[in-house]
Scaffold this motif. Structure first.
Motif, PDB file in Angstrom:
ATOM      1  N   ASP A 272       0.801  -1.216   0.000  1.00 44.97           N
ATOM      2  CA  ASP A 272       0.000   0.000   0.000  1.00 44.97           C
ATOM      3  C   ASP A 272       0.840   1.275   0.000  1.00 44.97           C
ATOM      4  OD1 ASP A 272       0.936  -0.397   2.544  1.00 44.97           O
ATOM      5  OD2 ASP A 272      -0.915   0.228   3.538  1.00 44.97           O
ATOM      6  N   SER A 273       2.173   1.168   0.031  1.00 43.64           N
ATOM      7  CA  SER A 273       3.004   2.361  -0.031  1.00 43.64           C
ATOM      8  C   SER A 273       3.067   2.863  -1.466  1.00 43.64           C
ATOM      9  CB  SER A 273       4.412   2.069   0.495  1.00 43.64           C
ATOM     10  OG  SER A 273       5.061   1.151  -0.335  1.00 43.64           O
TER      11      SER A 273
ATOM     12  N   PHE B 136      18.705  18.843   9.007  1.00 47.12           N
ATOM     13  CA  PHE B 136      18.466  18.293   7.678  1.00 47.12           C
ATOM     14  C   PHE B 136      18.130  16.807   7.730  1.00 47.12           C
ATOM     15  CE2 PHE B 136      19.987  22.262   6.116  1.00 47.12           C
ATOM     16  CZ  PHE B 136      19.476  22.372   4.830  1.00 47.12           C
ATOM     17  N   VAL B 137      18.714  16.086   8.671  1.00 44.39           N
ATOM     18  CA  VAL B 137      18.379  14.666   8.829  1.00 44.39           C
ATOM     19  C   VAL B 137      16.922  14.526   9.254  1.00 44.39           C
ATOM     20  CG1 VAL B 137      18.800  12.596  10.217  1.00 44.39           C
ATOM     21  CG2 VAL B 137      20.722  13.879   9.288  1.00 44.39           C
ATOM     22  N   ILE B 138      16.493  15.332  10.202  1.00 46.39           N
ATOM     23  CA  ILE B 138      15.122  15.238  10.715  1.00 46.39           C
ATOM     24  C   ILE B 138      14.105  15.688   9.670  1.00 46.39           C
ATOM     25  CG2 ILE B 138      13.549  16.223  12.441  1.00 46.39           C
ATOM     26  CD1 ILE B 138      16.008  16.248  14.355  1.00 46.39           C
ATOM     27  N   VAL B 139      14.427  16.730   8.925  1.00 45.73           N
ATOM     28  CA  VAL B 139      13.475  17.288   7.960  1.00 45.73           C
ATOM     29  C   VAL B 139      13.226  16.342   6.780  1.00 45.73           C
ATOM     30  CG1 VAL B 139      13.264  19.122   6.220  1.00 45.73           C
ATOM     31  CG2 VAL B 139      13.816  19.693   8.569  1.00 45.73           C
ATOM     32  N   GLN B 140      14.194  15.505   6.457  1.00 46.47           N
ATOM     33  CA  GLN B 140      13.998  14.691   5.259  1.00 46.47           C
ATOM     34  C   GLN B 140      13.014  13.544   5.432  1.00 46.47           C
ATOM     35  OE1 GLN B 140      17.435  12.332   3.839  1.00 46.47           O
ATOM     36  NE2 GLN B 140      18.448  13.124   5.661  1.00 46.47           N
ATOM     37  N   PHE B 141      12.682  13.158   6.651  1.00 45.57           N
ATOM     38  CA  PHE B 141      11.701  12.089   6.831  1.00 45.57           C
ATOM     39  C   PHE B 141      10.306  12.513   6.369  1.00 45.57           C
ATOM     40  CE2 PHE B 141      15.130  10.603   9.607  1.00 45.57           C
ATOM     41  CZ  PHE B 141      15.279   9.324   9.090  1.00 45.57           C
ATOM     42  N   PRO B 142       9.822  13.716   6.699  1.00 48.06           N
ATOM     43  CA  PRO B 142       8.546  14.143   6.108  1.00 48.06           C
ATOM     44  C   PRO B 142       8.621  14.309   4.591  1.00 48.06           C
ATOM     45  CG  PRO B 142       9.046  15.478   8.031  1.00 48.06           C
ATOM     46  CD  PRO B 142      10.250  14.640   7.755  1.00 48.06           C
ATOM     47  N   VAL B 143       9.787  14.704   4.092  1.00 54.03           N
ATOM     48  CA  VAL B 143       9.961  14.831   2.643  1.00 54.03           C
ATOM     49  C   VAL B 143       9.833  13.462   1.986  1.00 54.03           C
ATOM     50  CG1 VAL B 143      11.615  15.407   0.817  1.00 54.03           C
ATOM     51  CG2 VAL B 143      11.352  16.924   2.789  1.00 54.03           C
ATOM     52  N   LEU B 144      10.468  12.456   2.575  1.00 53.13           N
ATOM     53  CA  LEU B 144      10.365  11.095   2.038  1.00 53.13           C
ATOM     54  C   LEU B 144       8.922  10.604   2.075  1.00 53.13           C
ATOM     55  CD1 LEU B 144      13.537   9.444   3.601  1.00 53.13           C
ATOM     56  CD2 LEU B 144      13.102   9.857   1.170  1.00 53.13           C
TER      57      LEU B 144
ATOM     58  N   VAL C  72       7.794   5.731   5.450  1.00 54.70           N
ATOM     59  CA  VAL C  72       8.811   5.878   6.493  1.00 54.70           C
ATOM     60  C   VAL C  72       8.390   5.226   7.802  1.00 54.70           C
ATOM     61  CG1 VAL C  72       9.856   7.933   5.494  1.00 54.70           C
ATOM     62  CG2 VAL C  72       7.983   8.185   7.109  1.00 54.70           C
ATOM     63  N   GLU C  73       7.110   4.933   7.957  1.00 50.74           N
ATOM     64  CA  GLU C  73       6.644   4.251   9.159  1.00 50.74           C
ATOM     65  C   GLU C  73       7.226   2.843   9.230  1.00 50.74           C
ATOM     66  OE1 GLU C  73       4.326   5.292   6.792  1.00 50.74           O
ATOM     67  OE2 GLU C  73       4.043   7.272   7.665  1.00 50.74           O
ATOM     68  N   GLU C  74       7.578   2.283   8.079  1.00 48.48           N
ATOM     69  CA  GLU C  74       8.120   0.933   8.018  1.00 48.48           C
ATOM     70  C   GLU C  74       9.635   0.903   8.144  1.00 48.48           C
ATOM     71  OE1 GLU C  74       6.719  -0.709   4.386  1.00 48.48           O
ATOM     72  OE2 GLU C  74       4.617  -0.604   4.978  1.00 48.48           O
ATOM     73  N   PHE C  75      10.269   2.055   8.308  1.00 49.55           N
ATOM     74  CA  PHE C  75      11.717   2.111   8.448  1.00 49.55           C
ATOM     75  C   PHE C  75      12.127   1.418   9.740  1.00 49.55           C
ATOM     76  CE2 PHE C  75      13.540   5.851   5.806  1.00 49.55           C
ATOM     77  CZ  PHE C  75      13.007   5.307   4.662  1.00 49.55           C
ATOM     78  N   GLY C  76      13.135   0.599   9.643  1.00 49.18           N
ATOM     79  CA  GLY C  76      13.725  -0.019  10.825  1.00 49.18           C
ATOM     80  C   GLY C  76      14.968   0.754  11.236  1.00 49.18           C
ATOM     81  N   VAL C  77      15.688   0.195  12.179  1.00 50.77           N
ATOM     82  CA  VAL C  77      16.913   0.828  12.645  1.00 50.77           C
ATOM     83  C   VAL C  77      17.914   0.943  11.500  1.00 50.77           C
ATOM     84  CG1 VAL C  77      18.866   0.563  14.229  1.00 50.77           C
ATOM     85  CG2 VAL C  77      16.560   0.029  15.004  1.00 50.77           C
ATOM     86  N   LYS C  78      18.013  -0.098  10.698  1.00 43.76           N
ATOM     87  CA  LYS C  78      18.959  -0.109   9.588  1.00 43.76           C
ATOM     88  C   LYS C  78      18.656   1.014   8.596  1.00 43.76           C
ATOM     89  CE  LYS C  78      20.399  -3.058   5.782  1.00 43.76           C
ATOM     90  NZ  LYS C  78      20.190  -4.342   5.120  1.00 43.76           N
ATOM     91  N   ASP C  79      17.394   1.212   8.272  1.00 37.86           N
ATOM     92  CA  ASP C  79      17.007   2.267   7.333  1.00 37.86           C
ATOM     93  C   ASP C  79      17.306   3.649   7.894  1.00 37.86           C
ATOM     94  OD1 ASP C  79      15.924   0.501   5.352  1.00 37.86           O
ATOM     95  OD2 ASP C  79      14.161   0.254   6.642  1.00 37.86           O
ATOM     96  N   ASN C  80      16.999   3.868   9.162  1.00 41.18           N
ATOM     97  CA  ASN C  80      17.271   5.161   9.789  1.00 41.18           C
ATOM     98  C   ASN C  80      18.773   5.443   9.866  1.00 41.18           C
ATOM     99  OD1 ASN C  80      14.580   6.007  10.298  1.00 41.18           O
ATOM    100  ND2 ASN C  80      14.480   4.568  11.995  1.00 41.18           N
ATOM    101  N   LEU C  81      19.551   4.431  10.191  1.00 38.93           N
ATOM    102  CA  LEU C  81      21.002   4.606  10.217  1.00 38.93           C
ATOM    103  C   LEU C  81      21.553   4.884   8.822  1.00 38.93           C
ATOM    104  CD1 LEU C  81      22.156   1.887  12.783  1.00 38.93           C
ATOM    105  CD2 LEU C  81      22.234   4.369  13.041  1.00 38.93           C
ATOM    106  N   TYR C  82      20.990   4.235   7.813  1.00 44.39           N
ATOM    107  CA  TYR C  82      21.433   4.449   6.438  1.00 44.39           C
ATOM    108  C   TYR C  82      21.185   5.903   6.010  1.00 44.39           C
ATOM    109  CZ  TYR C  82      21.694   4.170   1.376  1.00 44.39           C
ATOM    110  OH  TYR C  82      22.018   4.394   0.062  1.00 44.39           O
TER     111      TYR C  82
END
Length: 102
Positions: free
Chosen positions: A4-5, A54-62, A69-79
């Motif tokens: 559904d994404s 800039f790191v924080i702002v890009q999550f709403p942009v994505l 982005v709700e499905e992001f795990g630790v690995k995705d956030n670190l990446y």
């Protein structure tokens, strides 16, 4: 990843990588404009605050681009954080070494 994404698979990876890299370059330019490119500015921790913003702002942009982005795990956030930091570090270093004034 659910179906559904907005985007899936390879396109998701390309979008996340592109946004993270562009955010890193933009963070370097913003750091150079806000903090400066002098020798004293090179030691300032304010540039890291700009990077964090800039790191924080890009999550709403994505999310706006259709990445779940709700499905992001630790690995995705670190990446995302690592790619943004890496491009910021390289770009800001080039601006500092060249003493570019923006």
């Amino acid at each position: 990843m659910s179906n559904d994404s907005g985007i899936t698979g390879h396109a998701r990876g390309v979008v996340v990588t592109t946004v993270a890299c562009l955010a890193g370059i933009a963070a370097a330019l913003a750091s150079a404009m806000y903090v400066g490119t002098t020798a004293a500015a090179a030691g300032s921790t304010t540039a890291l605050v700009v990077l964090a913003a800039f790191v924080i702002v890009q999550f709403p942009v994505l999310k706006g681009l259709g990445v779940a982005v709700e499905e992001f795990g630790v690995k995705d956030n670190l990446y995302v954080t690592f790619m943004t930091f890496t491009l910021w570090f390289i770009s800001y270093t080039i601006l500092l070494v060249g003493s570019v004034s923006l």
